[in-house]
Design a protein around this motif. Structure first.
Motif, mmCIF file in Angstrom:
data_model
loop_
_atom_site.group_PDB
_atom_site.id
_atom_site.type_symbol
_atom_site.label_atom_id
_atom_site.label_comp_id
_atom_site.label_asym_id
_atom_site.label_seq_id
_atom_site.Cartn_x
_atom_site.Cartn_y
_atom_site.Cartn_z
ATOM 1 N N ALA A 10 0.847 -1.201 0.000
ATOM 2 C CA ALA A 10 0.000 0.000 0.000
ATOM 3 C C ALA A 10 0.879 1.247 0.000
ATOM 4 C CB ALA A 10 -0.942 -0.024 1.199
ATOM 5 N N GLY A 11 1.701 1.357 -1.035
ATOM 6 C CA GLY A 11 2.578 2.522 -1.169
ATOM 7 C C GLY A 11 1.917 3.588 -2.012
ATOM 8 N N ASN A 12 2.710 4.224 -2.874
ATOM 9 C CA ASN A 12 2.204 5.356 -3.667
ATOM 10 C C ASN A 12 1.018 4.969 -4.536
ATOM 11 O OD1 ASN A 12 4.016 7.394 -2.888
ATOM 12 N ND2 ASN A 12 5.618 6.343 -4.047
ATOM 13 N N MET A 13 1.191 3.922 -5.350
ATOM 14 C CA MET A 13 0.143 3.583 -6.322
ATOM 15 C C MET A 13 -1.098 3.043 -5.629
ATOM 16 S SD MET A 13 1.093 4.567 -9.149
ATOM 17 C CE MET A 13 -0.132 3.935 -10.213
ATOM 18 N N SER A 37 4.885 -3.536 4.767
ATOM 19 C CA SER A 37 6.001 -4.301 5.338
ATOM 20 C C SER A 37 6.488 -3.714 6.659
ATOM 21 C CB SER A 37 7.160 -4.364 4.341
ATOM 22 O OG SER A 37 7.648 -3.073 4.089
ATOM 23 N N ARG A 38 6.221 -2.426 6.900
ATOM 24 C CA ARG A 38 6.779 -1.797 8.099
ATOM 25 C C ARG A 38 5.654 -1.378 9.051
ATOM 26 N NH1 ARG A 38 9.213 3.139 6.075
ATOM 27 N NH2 ARG A 38 7.507 2.943 4.590
ATOM 28 N N SER A 41 4.008 1.988 8.834
ATOM 29 C CA SER A 41 3.112 2.320 7.711
ATOM 30 C C SER A 41 1.641 2.093 8.072
ATOM 31 C CB SER A 41 3.441 1.458 6.494
ATOM 32 O OG SER A 41 4.781 1.615 6.125
ATOM 33 N N ARG A 44 -0.796 5.043 8.535
ATOM 34 C CA ARG A 44 -1.260 5.684 7.287
ATOM 35 C C ARG A 44 -2.572 5.044 6.824
ATOM 36 N NH1 ARG A 44 3.257 4.533 4.105
ATOM 37 N NH2 ARG A 44 2.126 2.942 2.959
ATOM 38 N N VAL A 70 2.992 -4.502 -4.868
ATOM 39 C CA VAL A 70 4.372 -4.373 -4.387
ATOM 40 C C VAL A 70 5.293 -4.292 -5.602
ATOM 41 C CG1 VAL A 70 4.090 -5.518 -2.157
ATOM 42 C CG2 VAL A 70 4.488 -6.908 -4.196
ATOM 43 N N ILE A 95 -0.585 -4.621 -10.461
ATOM 44 C CA ILE A 95 -0.112 -3.369 -11.061
ATOM 45 C C ILE A 95 1.403 -3.421 -11.251
ATOM 46 C CG2 ILE A 95 -1.990 -2.003 -10.039
ATOM 47 C CD1 ILE A 95 0.079 -0.750 -8.143
ATOM 48 N N ALA A 96 2.000 -4.582 -10.998
ATOM 49 C CA ALA A 96 3.464 -4.674 -11.056
ATOM 50 C C ALA A 96 3.959 -4.648 -12.502
ATOM 51 C CB ALA A 96 3.922 -5.955 -10.361
ATOM 52 N N ALA A 97 4.906 -3.768 -12.764
ATOM 53 C CA ALA A 97 5.439 -3.638 -14.126
ATOM 54 C C ALA A 97 6.234 -4.900 -14.493
ATOM 55 C CB ALA A 97 6.337 -2.415 -14.195
ATOM 56 N N PRO A 118 -0.969 1.365 -14.450
ATOM 57 C CA PRO A 118 -1.377 2.748 -14.208
ATOM 58 C C PRO A 118 -0.173 3.680 -14.396
ATOM 59 C CG PRO A 118 -1.181 1.540 -12.128
ATOM 60 C CD PRO A 118 -0.683 0.631 -13.209
ATOM 61 N N THR A 120 1.753 7.607 -12.852
ATOM 62 C CA THR A 120 1.883 8.373 -11.607
ATOM 63 C C THR A 120 0.744 9.372 -11.397
ATOM 64 O OG1 THR A 120 3.358 9.842 -12.817
ATOM 65 C CG2 THR A 120 4.382 8.288 -11.314
HETATM 66 N N1 LIG Z 1 4.841 4.449 -9.147
HETATM 67 C C1 LIG Z 1 4.490 4.360 -10.420
HETATM 68 O O1 LIG Z 1 4.525 5.304 -11.195
HETATM 69 C C2 LIG Z 1 4.006 3.061 -10.987
HETATM 70 C C3 LIG Z 1 3.393 3.045 -12.225
HETATM 71 C C4 LIG Z 1 2.910 1.837 -12.729
HETATM 72 C C5 LIG Z 1 3.082 0.695 -11.988
HETATM 73 N N2 LIG Z 1 3.711 0.730 -10.788
HETATM 74 C C6 LIG Z 1 3.882 -0.512 -10.058
HETATM 75 O O2 LIG Z 1 3.249 -0.397 -8.817
HETATM 76 C C7 LIG Z 1 3.889 -1.244 -7.872
HETATM 77 C C8 LIG Z 1 4.045 -0.456 -6.577
HETATM 78 O O3 LIG Z 1 4.775 0.730 -6.852
HETATM 79 P P1 LIG Z 1 4.749 1.948 -5.823
HETATM 80 O O4 LIG Z 1 5.377 3.086 -6.532
HETATM 81 O O5 LIG Z 1 3.410 2.099 -5.208
HETATM 82 O O6 LIG Z 1 5.765 1.388 -4.705
HETATM 83 P P2 LIG Z 1 5.977 1.870 -3.187
HETATM 84 O O7 LIG Z 1 5.432 3.243 -2.990
HETATM 85 O O8 LIG Z 1 7.418 1.608 -2.851
HETATM 86 O O9 LIG Z 1 5.041 0.867 -2.343
HETATM 87 C C9 LIG Z 1 5.359 -0.461 -2.156
HETATM 88 C C10 LIG Z 1 4.468 -1.000 -1.032
HETATM 89 O O10 LIG Z 1 4.772 -2.383 -0.855
HETATM 90 C C11 LIG Z 1 4.850 -2.638 0.541
HETATM 91 N N3 LIG Z 1 5.653 -3.840 0.752
HETATM 92 C C12 LIG Z 1 6.982 -4.017 0.577
HETATM 93 N N4 LIG Z 1 7.325 -5.288 0.887
HETATM 94 C C13 LIG Z 1 6.182 -5.915 1.252
HETATM 95 C C14 LIG Z 1 5.855 -7.234 1.670
HETATM 96 N N5 LIG Z 1 6.813 -8.162 1.780
HETATM 97 N N6 LIG Z 1 4.585 -7.522 1.965
HETATM 98 C C15 LIG Z 1 3.598 -6.586 1.857
HETATM 99 N N7 LIG Z 1 3.836 -5.320 1.454
HETATM 100 C C16 LIG Z 1 5.100 -5.001 1.167
HETATM 101 C C17 LIG Z 1 5.477 -1.392 1.124
HETATM 102 O O11 LIG Z 1 5.250 -1.356 2.515
HETATM 103 P P3 LIG Z 1 5.684 -0.059 3.388
HETATM 104 O O12 LIG Z 1 4.613 0.976 3.099
HETATM 105 O O13 LIG Z 1 5.644 -0.541 4.800
HETATM 106 O O14 LIG Z 1 7.028 0.340 2.922
HETATM 107 C C18 LIG Z 1 4.706 -0.331 0.339
HETATM 108 O O15 LIG Z 1 3.452 -0.090 0.937
HETATM 109 C C19 LIG Z 1 5.202 -1.697 -8.500
HETATM 110 O O16 LIG Z 1 5.106 -3.048 -8.871
HETATM 111 C C20 LIG Z 1 5.353 -0.831 -9.732
HETATM 112 O O17 LIG Z 1 5.928 -1.565 -10.804
HETATM 113 C C21 LIG Z 1 4.154 1.890 -10.249
#
Ligand SMILES: NC(=O)c1ccc[n+]([C@@H]2O[C@H](COP(=O)([O-])OP(=O)(O)OC[C@H]3O[C@@H](n4cnc5c(N)ncnc54)[C@H](OP(=O)(O)O)[C@@H]3O)[C@@H](O)[C@H]2O)c1
Length: 267
Positions: A10-13, A37-38, A41, A44, A70, A95-97, A118, A120
């Motif tokens: 549950a990060g940015n996307m 993971s943390r 978090s 939030r 993730v 949504i993983a690339a 998706p 940004t």
């Molecule tokens: N950002 C973009 O522009 C974009 C565009 C298209 C697709 N994507 C895809 O979207 C996905 C996520 O990207 P993001 O930018 O949202 O990443 P992000 O902000 O780094 O978020 C990742 C999330 O995963 C959680 N996480 C990490 N390890 C974990 C585990 N073992 N078990 C459960 N949760 C875990 C993290 O927890 P914490 O919150 O505790 O750190 C965080 O909430 C990626 O696969 C990426 O390819 C992103």
């Protein structure tokens, strides 16, 4: 919506999507869960009123729809242990690339998969999201997935083999657009406009031009012609852009992007 949706990560996307789902009342907060993971978090998630946990198993158990959000390397690391917790009741949305439908089927052991990309702008409710699936686009699953991403912008269905072109046209392309905005602002500064104003003017112009095209559904050439008076200022600028190969530079840049995306997917 009578179904429950859960997010692994549950990060940015995912955060943007969850906010969109709640704002559009497509899911109520009590029907949404997410794992992170943390421990820090979790607050939030609590602040937006959804169930947060460090256990992805718990999310799978509580959900009909599981969104895998993730990073791709984390996805590949954690799904083998989570696989036994999935059942045929689950719709899997990723949504993983770079993770294919076949790979997702293998990693989850499930057949109902929607792969998405998706961008940004989901953070401001203006994403362009491509979706592909091994299911019929008319199925309830696909319509549900489409609605999830419509809550943070627009969606288009594609064939999975088109994902590399989709990466070039709406995944990587925000970066080319920002480059264009910077160049426009530099020219405005050259013409005497303060930089902060120049960025706003350039960005608002791209936003307005895009909005006008999407809302009128007019061809971009028609809209271009509407602002290009005979013997005027605009045609002077267009003539220079053509002479400098603006269109072919964009096409070649995007072809390089497509090639790289294809090469990465074969690694
Ligand atoms: N950002 C973009 O522009 C974009 C565009 C298209 C697709 N994507 C895809 O979207 C996905 C996520 O990207 P993001 O930018 O949202 O990443 P992000 O902000 O780094 O978020 C990742 C999330 O995963 C959680 N996480 C990490 N390890 C974990 C585990 N073992 N078990 C459960 N949760 C875990 C993290 O927890 P914490 O919150 O505790 O750190 C965080 O909430 C990626 O696969 C990426 O390819 C992103």
């Amino acid at each position: 919506m009578s179904k429950k949706i859960g997010f692994i990560g549950a990060g940015n996307m995912a955060g943007a999507i969850i906010k969109g789902l709640i704002a559009n009342q497509f899911f109520s907060p009590e029907d949404i869960s997410a794992s992170v993971s943390r421990p820090e978090s979790l607050s939030r998630l609590e602040s937006i009123g959804i169930f947060g946990t460090l256990s992805s198993e718990e999310v799978i158990k509580r959900s009909d729809v599981v969104v895998i959000a993730v990073k791709p390397h984390i996805l590949r690391a954690i799904l083998p242990a989570l696989k036994p917790h999935f059942s045929q009741e689950h719709l899997i949305i990723s949504i993983a690339a770079g993770v294919t439908i076949d790979e997702l089927k293998g990693l989850t052991g499930q057949d109902r998969i929607v792969r998405t990309m998706p961008n940004t702008a989901a953070l401001v409710g203006a994403s362009m999201t491509s979706l592909c699936s091994n299911l019929s686009r008319d199925s309830e699953d696909c319509r549900l997935a489409e609605s999830v991403f419509n809550s943070v912008g627009r969606t288009e269905w594609i064939e999975e083999r088109q994902i590399h072109a989709a990466t070039a046209v709406h995944g990587s392309s925000p970066a080319y657009v920002y480059l264009f905005i910077e160049a426009m602002a530099d020219a405005a500064v050259l013409g005497g406009i303060p930089r902060a104003q120049a960025y706003k003017m350039a960005a608002q112009t791209l936003y307005g031009a895009s909005k006008l095209m999407l809302e009128t559904e007019l061809h971009p050439g028609v809209l271009k012609d509407q602002v290009t008076s005979p013997g005027g200022t605009t045609i002077e600028a267009l003539a220079v852009l053509e002479a400098k190969g603006f269109r072919s530079a964009v096409i070649e840049a995007m072809r390089a992007c497509i090639d790289k995306s294809e090469a990465l997917s074969k690694q």
